[in-house]
Design an enzyme around this catalytic site. Structure first.
Site, short mmCIF file in Angstrom:
data_model
loop_
_atom_site.label_atom_id
_atom_site.label_comp_id
_atom_site.label_asym_id
_atom_site.label_seq_id
_atom_site.Cartn_x
_atom_site.Cartn_y
_atom_site.Cartn_z
N ASP A 71 1.12 -1.61 -0.15
CA ASP A 71 0.09 -0.18 0.14
C ASP A 71 0.69 1.28 0.29
OD1 ASP A 71 1.40 -0.64 2.71
OD2 ASP A 71 -1.24 -1.32 3.21
N GLU A 130 -6.04 3.47 3.32
CA GLU A 130 -6.21 3.93 4.64
C GLU A 130 -7.74 4.68 4.41
OE1 GLU A 130 -4.56 4.03 7.58
OE2 GLU A 130 -3.10 3.24 7.33
#
Length: 377
Positions: A71, A130
């Site tokens: 990520d 997120e």
């Protein structure tokens, strides 16, 4: 004394300076693409998807595609580390270790461009973990589907574990999660005329208390679940009866069935508040992530290999109530995720998170050896 910085520790520090929020990782994407552009092109294919990057290292005799996912986004947190390579973006920080994740991924990729193995290796640089969630739309994208892997792997830094330790488990590793936003709309008015108003302080207070009974009174006590209200916004001045209130929170469960039970009970309680306080209400579930469920046999194989060949301590950990959208990949593709020990005095999402950078070369070494063994076996 050799003070030369490990090249992928330097990569991490450069990425740490430029944290960006989900689907706004423009500088980060540019950094990754520029790094890839400096590698020998004969075995490397690169695609972009929104602010993400997909890079395939071609194998010598490919039978399948093995994928490594990282990520790339940061968090809306003001950094308090005091590092000389701290965030250059006010109010933004890599407080969840995605800078380390990217450096490790680039280190593994770099190794296999130089030392190809039999199978194709796909590296996914995924945005928006997120929020609002980049895994599911990336999974569904044409770019991903054209290179859909046969197995997929990933890691997340674990501040509580020492460097040289990895922790994982077959089955569920991370929870199902859902954001929760509830708006209550009544009628505002002057404090001297309460009968002409519809007070949302009282309605929100009642609802907050009722929501806290769901886990204790509507769910099997042997089911693991959390419902937390982290923010309540009501009112503007001490002598104005507020006509609006907003409650914000999170739900976390270890089963989809429990998640649905909680949501159904929330709907019922909110409807009761509407009726009881003659107000309007709106529920928004925000970002929802499914559980990270490691494939049993692959995870056990990896744990056995790492304990035997990986020069690391392997811990079989308990499930965590953390959320990670990597679960969407694992829902379709067998694979696993593990915690990587980084020995930080502060935890994830803390403004003073200080992971030990020695975990970066350790993870690169571990995964290049594992993927070599996996791809050539």
């Amino acid at each position: 004394m050799n003070n030369t910085l490990h090249p992928f520790v330097e990569v991490r520090r450069r990425l740490h300076r430029i944290p960006e929020l989900g689907f706004a990782e423009f500088k980060t994407q540019k950094f990754i693409l520029e790094f890839l552009s400096r590698l020998p092109p004969d075995r490397l294919e690169v695609k972009t998807w929104r602010t993400g990057v997909l890079a395939k290292v071609k194998g010598t005799r490919p039978r399948r595609i093995l994928a490594w996912r990282t990520d790339i986004d940061g968090l809306p947190i003001e950094e308090e580390t005091g590092l000389d390579f701290a965030s250059e973006h006010p109010g933004h920080m890599h407080a969840c270790g995605h800078d380390l994740h990217m450096a490790i991924a680039l280190g593994i990729l770099h190794h296999f461009v130089e030392h190809p193995v039999s199978d194709d290796l796909l590296f996914l640089f995924q945005p928006a973990e997120e929020g609002p969630g980049g895994a599911l739309p990336m999974l569904q994208s044409e770019e991903f589907q054209s290179w859909k892997p046969d197995q997929i792997f990933g890691l997340h830094i674990g501040p509580e574990y020492p460097v040289g330790t990895i922790a994982t488990r077959p089955g569920i590793l991370f929870a199902n999660t859902s954001e929760l936003y509830i708006d209550l709309i009544g009628v505002s008015g002057h404090a001297s005329l309460p009968h002409r108003s519809n007070d949302m302080v009282i309605a929100a207070s009642q609802l907050a208390m009722q929501l806290q009974t769901i886990i204790s009174r509507n769910l099997d006590p042997l089911d693991a679940a959390i419902l937390t209200l982290g923010k309540v916004t009501i009112g503007t001045k001490q002598n104005i009866i507020p006509g609006q209130a907003r409650l914000e929170g999170t739900i976390r469960t270890l089963s989809m069935d429990s998640m649905e039970k909680i949501k159904n009970r929330i709907r019922a309680l909110v409807h009761g508040i509407e009726t009881g306080f003659a107000c309007e209400a709106c529920i928004d579930w925000g970002a929802n992530y499914c559980q990270v469920e490691n494939e049993e046999s692959l995870t056990r194989e990896f744990m056995d290999w790492a304990g035997r060949e990986g020069d690391v301590q392997v811990v079989e950990c308990r499930e965590a109530m953390a959320g990670e959208d990597f679960g969407y990949f694992l829902r379709e593709i067998p694979g696993f995720m593990f915690w990587l020990g980084v020995d930080s005095p502060h935890g994830l999402h803390h403004p003073a998170l200080l992971p030990d950078e020695g975990a970066i070369p350790a993870a690169i070494d571990l995964m290049t050896r594992y993927l070599t063994w996996k791809a050539d076996s």
